[in-house]
Scaffold this motif. Structure first.
Motif, short mmCIF file in Angstrom:
data_model
loop_
_atom_site.label_atom_id
_atom_site.label_comp_id
_atom_site.label_asym_id
_atom_site.label_seq_id
_atom_site.Cartn_x
_atom_site.Cartn_y
_atom_site.Cartn_z
N GLU A 1 0.72 -0.75 -2.37
CA GLU A 1 -0.51 -1.24 -2.99
C GLU A 1 -0.82 -2.61 -2.44
O GLU A 1 0.04 -3.46 -2.29
CB GLU A 1 -0.35 -1.30 -4.50
N ARG A 2 -2.09 -2.84 -2.18
CA ARG A 2 -2.54 -4.13 -1.70
C ARG A 2 -3.12 -4.89 -2.88
O ARG A 2 -4.05 -4.44 -3.52
CB ARG A 2 -3.60 -3.96 -0.62
N VAL B 1 -5.37 -7.59 -4.32
CA VAL B 1 -6.54 -8.35 -3.92
C VAL B 1 -6.76 -9.44 -4.96
O VAL B 1 -6.97 -9.15 -6.13
CB VAL B 1 -7.79 -7.44 -3.82
N SER C 1 -11.35 -5.63 -0.80
CA SER C 1 -10.62 -4.47 -1.27
C SER C 1 -10.96 -3.27 -0.40
O SER C 1 -12.04 -3.19 0.16
CB SER C 1 -10.95 -4.18 -2.74
N PRO C 2 -10.05 -2.32 -0.29
CA PRO C 2 -10.31 -1.14 0.56
C PRO C 2 -11.54 -0.36 0.11
O PRO C 2 -12.21 0.27 0.92
CB PRO C 2 -9.05 -0.29 0.40
N ARG C 3 -11.86 -0.45 -1.16
CA ARG C 3 -13.02 0.27 -1.67
C ARG C 3 -14.33 -0.32 -1.15
O ARG C 3 -15.32 0.38 -1.00
CB ARG C 3 -13.00 0.23 -3.19
N HIS C 4 -14.34 -1.64 -0.86
CA HIS C 4 -15.55 -2.31 -0.41
C HIS C 4 -15.63 -2.48 1.10
O HIS C 4 -16.61 -3.01 1.62
CB HIS C 4 -15.66 -3.68 -1.08
N GLN C 5 -14.63 -2.04 1.82
CA GLN C 5 -14.63 -2.22 3.26
C GLN C 5 -15.78 -1.51 3.97
O GLN C 5 -16.37 -2.09 4.88
CB GLN C 5 -13.29 -1.78 3.85
#
Length: 78
Positions: free
Chosen positions: A31-32, A34, A51-55
């Motif tokens: 897990e990253r 943020v 975050s990976p969701r906003h990349q």
């Protein structure tokens, strides 16, 4: 006898591949964390941590910004 050794060799190879796949999947499951936007943390590259969701949105904005820039005109060569 050869059939038994062949099956055993295939099982050993399958075990090795399964172990390698398990280690690769374990590496991607980390897990990253943020930090919140107010903490001012930055990535080693100098940009803000996303975050990976906003990349995908960040990449889209960056590409659109680059598309809006004027290209330099080449010099005429006589």
């Amino acid at each position: 006898m050869r059939l038994i050794f062949g099956v055993l060799a295939l099982l050993v190879a399958l075990g090795v591949v399964a172990q390698l796949a398990r280690t690769q999947l374990a590496a991607t499951r980390t897990e990253r964390v943020v930090p919140a936007a107010g903490e001012g943390a930055a990535s080693p590259g100098g940009g803000a941590v996303v975050s990976p969701r906003h990349q995908p949105q960040e990449v889209k904005r960056a590409v659109e910004g680059l598309m809006q820039q004027a290209r330099p005109m080449p010099e005429d060569k006589p």
